[in-house]
Design a protein around this motif. Structure first.
Motif, short mmCIF file in Angstrom:
data_model
loop_
_atom_site.label_atom_id
_atom_site.label_comp_id
_atom_site.label_asym_id
_atom_site.label_seq_id
_atom_site.Cartn_x
_atom_site.Cartn_y
_atom_site.Cartn_z
N VAL A 126 26.62 14.77 53.85
CA VAL A 126 25.57 13.88 53.36
C VAL A 126 24.32 14.70 53.01
O VAL A 126 23.64 14.42 52.02
N GLU A 127 24.06 15.74 53.80
CA GLU A 127 22.91 16.61 53.52
C GLU A 127 23.00 17.17 52.10
O GLU A 127 22.02 17.14 51.34
N GLN A 128 24.19 17.63 51.74
CA GLN A 128 24.38 18.20 50.41
C GLN A 128 24.13 17.15 49.32
O GLN A 128 23.48 17.43 48.31
N LEU A 129 24.63 15.94 49.57
CA LEU A 129 24.43 14.86 48.60
C LEU A 129 22.95 14.49 48.51
O LEU A 129 22.43 14.26 47.40
N GLU A 130 22.26 14.47 49.65
CA GLU A 130 20.83 14.14 49.65
C GLU A 130 20.05 15.17 48.83
O GLU A 130 19.12 14.82 48.11
N ILE A 131 20.41 16.44 48.95
CA ILE A 131 19.73 17.49 48.18
C ILE A 131 19.95 17.27 46.68
O ILE A 131 19.02 17.31 45.89
N LEU A 132 21.19 16.99 46.34
CA LEU A 132 21.51 16.75 44.93
C LEU A 132 20.69 15.57 44.40
O LEU A 132 20.09 15.66 43.33
N LEU A 133 20.66 14.49 45.18
CA LEU A 133 20.00 13.28 44.68
C LEU A 133 18.48 13.39 44.72
O LEU A 133 17.80 12.74 43.91
N LEU A 134 17.97 14.23 45.61
CA LEU A 134 16.51 14.47 45.62
C LEU A 134 16.09 15.11 44.30
O LEU A 134 15.14 14.67 43.65
N LEU A 135 16.81 16.15 43.90
CA LEU A 135 16.46 16.83 42.64
C LEU A 135 16.80 15.96 41.43
O LEU A 135 16.08 15.97 40.43
N HIS A 136 17.86 15.19 41.55
CA HIS A 136 18.25 14.27 40.48
C HIS A 136 17.16 13.22 40.26
O HIS A 136 16.83 12.88 39.12
N GLY A 137 16.57 12.76 41.36
CA GLY A 137 15.54 11.72 41.27
C GLY A 137 14.24 12.21 40.64
O GLY A 137 13.49 11.41 40.10
N GLN A 138 13.98 13.51 40.73
CA GLN A 138 12.74 14.06 40.13
C GLN A 138 13.13 15.26 39.27
O GLN A 138 12.86 16.41 39.63
N SER A 139 13.77 14.94 38.17
CA SER A 139 14.41 16.01 37.40
C SER A 139 13.43 16.91 36.65
O SER A 139 13.80 17.97 36.17
N ASP A 140 12.16 16.47 36.52
CA ASP A 140 11.21 17.33 35.82
C ASP A 140 10.47 18.27 36.77
O ASP A 140 9.69 19.11 36.34
N LYS A 141 10.71 18.12 38.07
CA LYS A 141 10.01 18.98 39.04
C LYS A 141 10.86 20.20 39.40
O LYS A 141 12.08 20.11 39.47
N GLU A 142 10.19 21.33 39.59
CA GLU A 142 10.89 22.52 40.07
C GLU A 142 10.68 22.61 41.58
O GLU A 142 9.56 22.48 42.06
N TRP A 143 11.77 22.81 42.29
CA TRP A 143 11.74 22.76 43.75
C TRP A 143 12.05 24.13 44.34
O TRP A 143 12.96 24.82 43.88
N THR A 144 11.30 24.47 45.39
CA THR A 144 11.70 25.64 46.18
C THR A 144 12.57 25.12 47.33
O THR A 144 12.53 23.92 47.66
N ALA A 145 13.31 26.03 47.94
CA ALA A 145 14.15 25.64 49.07
C ALA A 145 13.31 25.09 50.21
O ALA A 145 13.71 24.15 50.90
N ASP A 146 12.09 25.66 50.41
CA ASP A 146 11.20 25.17 51.48
C ASP A 146 10.82 23.71 51.27
O ASP A 146 10.83 22.93 52.21
N GLU A 147 10.46 23.39 50.02
CA GLU A 147 10.06 22.01 49.73
C GLU A 147 11.21 21.04 49.99
O GLU A 147 11.02 19.97 50.57
N VAL A 148 12.39 21.44 49.56
CA VAL A 148 13.56 20.57 49.77
C VAL A 148 13.84 20.43 51.26
O VAL A 148 14.12 19.33 51.76
N SER A 149 13.74 21.55 51.97
CA SER A 149 13.98 21.54 53.41
C SER A 149 13.00 20.60 54.11
O SER A 149 13.38 19.85 55.02
N ASP A 150 11.72 20.59 53.67
CA ASP A 150 10.72 19.69 54.27
C ASP A 150 11.06 18.23 53.98
O ASP A 150 10.92 17.37 54.84
#
Lengths: 91, 136
Positions: B21-45
């Motif tokens: 589920v963690e992997q899916l949540e990461i995918l959908l987080l970036l999917h939900g804000q597709s114009d934003k560039e994410w660092t691993a730290d931001e995603v982890s937070d």
């Protein structure tokens, strides 16, 4: 040709057809589901199918030629593909 | 009222690519804000999970060409699926996760048994029925 030989021939052909059916079902399912175990198993059954058909040819169509090595190779290759595939997937 | 099964594309995508589920949540987080560039730290937070795990998941999606990556001061990732077919499948996964969360989670954790089940299902002559049952 006596009854035993005819009966054995029928069994070899049935084995070949059974292997062929398994190969078709497994590969058909692989195309749909993309589960690699189905690919490795399907390829293994392709080898076993060839093995069975060549066995029949060896004993009944070309009895004067020894095809024992030729007929063993597809089965061996099929089993090797299955084993290597399963090891690959488990990594 | 009967519940519609998950679509074959959604089931196949989850079977092939999602293990938690963690992997899916990461995918959908970036999917939900597709114009934003994410660092691993931001995603982890955001996801509240370990940084090492997030890094490995993001690299995985980058290898699948679902995320694009850019290296500046930090490595950043952005949702950028390489094909429109892939994009529409992930849209469908996102929709399914919103509407059928329990079914999607159950599907993810049934993944370990999928090879064995797929092997036995291959010998079922009525393939459509078995696919339907699997996607419920």
């Amino acid at each position: 040709m006596n009854f035993d030989q005819v009966f054995a021939g029928i069994v070899y052909v049935l084995c070949a057809l059974t292997s062929l059916s398994c190969a078709v079902l497994l590969l058909r399912s692989y195309v749909k589901r993309h589960v690699r175990l189905l690919l490795w198993s399907g390829l293994c059954f392709c080898g076993l199918t060839l093995n069975n058909f060549i066995l029949f040819a060896d004993l009944y169509v070309f009895p004067q030629i020894d095809l024992s090595i030729v007929r063993t190779l597809p089965a061996l290759l099929g089993v090797v593909v299955l084993i290597v595939g399963m090891i690959w997937d488990s990594r | 009222m009967s519940i519609e099964p998950l679509s074959t594309d959604v089931v196949n995508f989850i079977y092939d690519n999602i293990v938690s589920v963690e992997q899916l949540e990461i995918l959908l987080l970036l999917h939900g804000q597709s114009d934003k560039e994410w660092t691993a730290d931001e995603v982890s937070d955001q996801i509240r999970t370990s940084l090492a795990s997030v890094r490995s998941r993001m690299a995985f999606f980058s290898n699948l060409r679902i995320f694009s990556s850019r290296t500046a001061a930090n490595v950043t990732f952005r949702y950028a699926p390489s094909t429109t077919a892939l994009a529409s499948t992930i849209d469908a996964v996102s929709h399914a996760y919103k509407e059928r969360r329990v079914s999607v989670i159950a599907l993810i954790y049934s993944e370990r048994q999928k090879s064995i089940r797929a092997f036995s299902d291959a010998f079922r002559l009525n393939q459509e029925k078995s696919d339907e049952e699997n996607s419920r």
